[in-house]
Design an enzyme around this catalytic site. Structure first.
Site, short mmCIF file in Angstrom:
data_model
loop_
_atom_site.label_atom_id
_atom_site.label_comp_id
_atom_site.label_asym_id
_atom_site.label_seq_id
_atom_site.Cartn_x
_atom_site.Cartn_y
_atom_site.Cartn_z
N GLU A 17 0.81 -1.21 0.00
CA GLU A 17 0.00 0.00 0.00
C GLU A 17 0.85 1.27 0.00
O GLU A 17 0.50 2.27 -0.65
CB GLU A 17 -0.94 0.01 1.21
CG GLU A 17 -2.01 -1.05 1.19
CD GLU A 17 -1.61 -2.35 1.86
OE1 GLU A 17 -2.49 -3.10 2.31
OE2 GLU A 17 -0.38 -2.62 1.95
N LYS A 19 3.89 1.69 -1.27
CA LYS A 19 4.48 1.85 -2.60
C LYS A 19 3.51 2.59 -3.53
O LYS A 19 3.88 3.58 -4.18
CB LYS A 19 4.81 0.48 -3.19
CG LYS A 19 5.12 0.49 -4.68
CD LYS A 19 5.23 -0.91 -5.25
CE LYS A 19 5.36 -0.91 -6.75
NZ LYS A 19 6.62 -0.29 -7.23
N ILE A 434 21.59 -1.63 -19.71
CA ILE A 434 21.91 -2.70 -18.76
C ILE A 434 21.00 -3.91 -18.95
O ILE A 434 21.35 -5.02 -18.53
CB ILE A 434 21.83 -2.17 -17.32
CG1 ILE A 434 22.82 -1.01 -17.16
CG2 ILE A 434 22.14 -3.24 -16.31
CD1 ILE A 434 24.26 -1.36 -17.54
N CYS A 646 25.61 -3.16 -8.98
CA CYS A 646 24.92 -1.97 -8.50
C CYS A 646 25.56 -1.47 -7.21
O CYS A 646 25.88 -2.27 -6.33
CB CYS A 646 23.45 -2.28 -8.20
SG CYS A 646 22.47 -2.75 -9.62
N GLU A 668 27.47 1.29 -11.27
CA GLU A 668 26.80 2.54 -10.92
C GLU A 668 27.84 3.58 -10.54
O GLU A 668 28.68 3.34 -9.69
CB GLU A 668 25.85 2.32 -9.76
CG GLU A 668 25.07 3.57 -9.36
CD GLU A 668 25.84 4.53 -8.47
OE1 GLU A 668 25.59 5.74 -8.56
OE2 GLU A 668 26.70 4.08 -7.71
N HIS A 697 17.47 5.58 -10.87
CA HIS A 697 16.66 5.59 -9.65
C HIS A 697 16.06 6.97 -9.40
O HIS A 697 15.37 7.16 -8.40
CB HIS A 697 17.51 5.15 -8.46
CG HIS A 697 18.07 3.78 -8.63
ND1 HIS A 697 19.29 3.55 -9.23
CD2 HIS A 697 17.56 2.55 -8.33
CE1 HIS A 697 19.51 2.25 -9.26
NE2 HIS A 697 18.50 1.63 -8.73
#
Length: 757
Positions: A17, A19, A434, A646, A668, A697
């Site tokens: 919820e 998210k 990627i 990452c 990254e 991101h």
């Protein structure tokens, strides 16, 4: 009476919820008040789910990240997050993701993100400089605390300790973080005094940095800091977790606090020494239920060692999970479709709290009163141990037959590179991505309908092939040099492969938070791993048929498959990883036979599995690198092997990275402004490298000029002939209207770099 408590509860909600509320807000479809109302509803539900505890954590709930929350609580907010107008929530999300919402034009550089100790959770790194000052802002904590007190919750506020907060951060000007402690401690004292004024009895102060390697300066700082805080506020429960204290056990036991929490899952042998070292007025909290894995606790075995402890400590014994339950799913009761046998072996967050209640009842009133529940628990534990589904003799034989030759390429990299250059004919600064492209609602709907049986196999295959064709067309139009098929058919980079391997089970609602609104549903690795059939070959072959440009085969590596799963606890992790390596190796060889000339084996989580103690690194890196090499090295010299990682800090593991011997590594670097490439100043990395130039991101779109600047910084450390240009991770979480301009700028930047080389 034995006291039960919890160190933290999952924030996202049993059905994600939080998210969805966050993403509605970021898209401009929900005002701040609506987001905050949903957060309040979740907190109330979570406190109710913890109502059997004697103390309930408050302040562990976060809209993005608890470390970022601590930065705001302490007034340590980067200046770039201010000056755009708006509310504090907007500044918060600017630090977290570079922008508060779609409508917010105040784009900023998002805070650097890295892993939380050795977990799969990622936090926003606190930023410090010599001029950093702190000022208490209790706004958000006050709201949560008042809600809890109004609901009748016996609240135990949770805060990050001052030393761990400094330890987790980074200095932006090279100054000493520890030098900020004298300025930080008065703000902590003010915070504790304020909590005492609210009627709080206990405060949980998290200091997991104590289980890491700390030099003499940091150790002394612990003694000085807690001596300074003594007498301020409520009683303090100093919480350590994720490992053993070892030679810092006397330090932790001697600090002037009200109690100490030990991770008795990882540090069982430290319980007895801690009992001897703690004074008679201090409580000892023991983490007796695993907060990071999902297997049922063996309650009989736990009681066997815990009962003598309880007899000695009596009311000074508290029990809890080993760490925050942030790292496990919320409620097993939602898994109505899971294999019943596997389900009977599991416990999610709610069930782990039930286990605590049973342990408390058995300790305080004897086992007889909960005998039926203990018998059921023992039966489930025994069934798992005896299950024929767990052990596969053929897999054991294959692992036993592994030899060093399986991890060797035919030729050294220099010779391979010559062959690959002739076959691939790529330009200087080759461009690629990627692996994944946006997972649109249309893709998700097709996958959902296929799972429900509303779309048959042929129709689903046709739908995914159409998505692949679109993805190839887009990349051709953009002018990318090495293409990917976009991974439309994949739900998650680990779950997708696990679904097609024997030895894995899956949940429907087993979500855990990775960062912000990003949630993952880790597969459950319960038995020996075997690949019964090819997994990716047909999708990749189809994509390659649509273009004359090289098409990368995309795989998840064995170490990442391991580290991003809930892993079995009945054999060493290294043994499981070798099983995974053999399965991925078979897929690599099938891709090569299908004509795929570039194969990327993602090891995004390689460093995430690195032990917290340096003395344990060689063992882990030894079998982790071995597993990658087993998976990757059964191919001809002309086949180019890529890997991706990452948020990895490479300085201290460069030799291990080089030992993987991938032809190209992508990493990254965009959030750190290429600072991660400092690792290459003192180590000449011989193979190809793609430092990520597009922070996927964040919704921010990098300009051509920004990308050129980043790549020139990279070229100052690494020869241009070794450099690739790529985003820092897959693009599945971004929208096409963000991805297209970003990649256009990336391709344009590569052309500029070639023209000026």
């Amino acid at each position: 009476m034995t006291i039960t408590h919890n160190l933290g509860f999952p924030r996202i909600g049993a059905r994600r919820e939080l998210k969805f509320a966050l993403e509605r807000h970021w898209e401009g479809n929900a005002p701040p008040a609506e987001l905050q109302a949903q957060a309040a509803r979740l907190r109330a539900r979570h406190w109710a789910q913890q109502s059997t505890l004697d103390f309930v954590p408050v302040g562990d709930f976060s809209l993005y990240d608890h470390v970022l929350d601590m930065s705001f609580l302490l007034g340590n907010v980067p200046q770039r997050a201010h000056g755009h107008g708006g509310e504090a929530l907007e500044a918060y999300f600017r630090v977290a993701r570079g922008r508060a919402s779609r409508a917010d034009c105040g784009c900023t550089h998002a805070g650097e993100m890295t892993k939380w100790f050795d977990t799969n959770y990622h936090y926003i790194v606190p930023e410090f400089n010599a001029a950093t000052r702190f000022a208490l802002d209790t706004t958000h904590l006050r709201t949560q605390l008042q809600e809890a007190l109004d609901a009748g919750v016996r609240a135990k506020p949770v805060i990050l300790g001052p030393l761990t907060y400094l330890w987790l951060g980074k200095s932006t000007d090279g100054s000493d973080r520890l030098a900020l402690l004298p300025a930080l401690l008065p703000v902590y004292a003010e915070l504790l005094d304020w909590l005492a004024q609210q009627g709080i009895e206990w405060v949980q102060v998290d200091e997991p940095a104590l289980v890491t390697d700390l030099d003499a300066c940091w150790r002394q700082a612990y003694a000085d800091a807690y001596a300074s805080l003594a007498g301020h506020g409520p009683k303090l429960l100093l919480a350590t977790y994720f490992g053993r204290l070892e030679d810092k056990l006397p330090l932790a036991c001697g600090l002037p606090v009200g109690g100490l929490h030990l991770d008795a899952i990882n540090a069982r042998d430290e319980v007895e020494p801690a009992m001897a070292l703690l004074g008679p007025d201090k409580i000892l909290s023991l983490g007796v239920v695993d907060g990071r894995n999902i297997w049922k606790t063996d309650l009989h075995a736990t009681l066997a060692w815990l009962e003598p402890v309880q007899r000695q400590l009596q009311e000074r014994l508290w029990i809890a999970p080993s760490c925050s339950l942030l790292h496990v799913p919320v409620d097993l009761e939602l898994e109505t479709g899971m294999d019943p046998e596997v389900r009977s072996w599991l416990a999610f967050a709610v069930q782990k709290l039930d286990e605590l209640r049973l342990l408390q009842a058995a300790l305080d009133h004897g086992r007889v009163g909960v005998q039926e529940a203990l018998i059921a628990n023992a039966a489930a534990v025994d069934r798992r141990r005896a299950s024929t589904r767990v052990h596969n003799p053929q897999v054991a034989q294959a692992v036993a037959a592994i030899t060093p030759a399986l991890g060797q390429r035919i030729s050294a990299h220099a010779q391979r590179a010559t062959e690959q250059a002739a076959v691939l004919a790529l330009p200087l600064y080759p461009t690629t991505t990627i692996g994944s492209f946006p997972q649109t609602p249309h893709i998700r709907q097709a996958r959902r309908r296929h799972k429900l049986g509303e779309l048959d196999d042929d129709a689903y295959r046709a739908a995914m092939q159409a998505e692949i064709a679109h993805c190839v067309d887009v990349q051709e139009a953009l002018g990318l040099d090495v293409l990917v098929h976009g991974e439309a058919e994949r739900n998650d980079m680990v779950e997708y492969f696990g679904e097609q391997l024997e030895g894995y089970a899956f949940s429907t609602n087993g979500w855990v938070q990775s960062y912000g609104s990003r949630c993952v549903k880790p597969p459950i690795l319960y038995g020996d791993v075997h690949r019964p059939r090819p997994i990716t070959v047909e999708w990749t072959r189809h994509a390659q048929s649509l273009t004359k440009k090289p098409m990368k085969g995309m795989l998840t590596g064995p170490v990442t498959m391991l580290n991003w799963s809930f892993v079995r606890d009945d054999q060493p992790r290294a043994a499981t990883c070798r099983q995974l390596a053999l399965a991925i190796r078979a897929e690599v060889q099938d891709l090569e036979r299908a004509g795929v000339r570039i194969i990327q084996i993602d090891e995004a989580a390689l460093r995430e599995g690195l032990p917290l103690r340096r003395k344990e690194w060689d063992d882990y890196l030894g079998w982790a690198v071995e597993a990658f090499r087993i998976a990757a090295n059964g191919v001809r010299d002309a086949t180019q092997i890529h890997t991706h990682m990452c948020y990895s800090e490479f300085n201290d593991i460069m030799e291990a990275i080089a030992a993987m011997d991938a032809d190209v590594i992508t990493i990254e670097t965009s959030r750190s402004n290429m600072a991660l490439l400092d690792a290459f100043d003192g180590f000449r990395y011989p193979n190809g490298i793609g430092p990520g130039v597009y922070d996927i991101h964040s919704p921010n779109i990098p300009s051509r000029e920004q990308i050129v600047d980043l790549m020139r910084k990279a070229a100052a450390r690494i020869p241009a002939a070794q450099l690739w240009v790529n985003p820092d991770c897959g693009l599945k979480t971004r929208s096409w209207d963000e991805v297209l301009p970003a990649l256009e700028n990336m391709v344009a930047a590569a052309r500029t770099l070639r023209a000026t080389a």
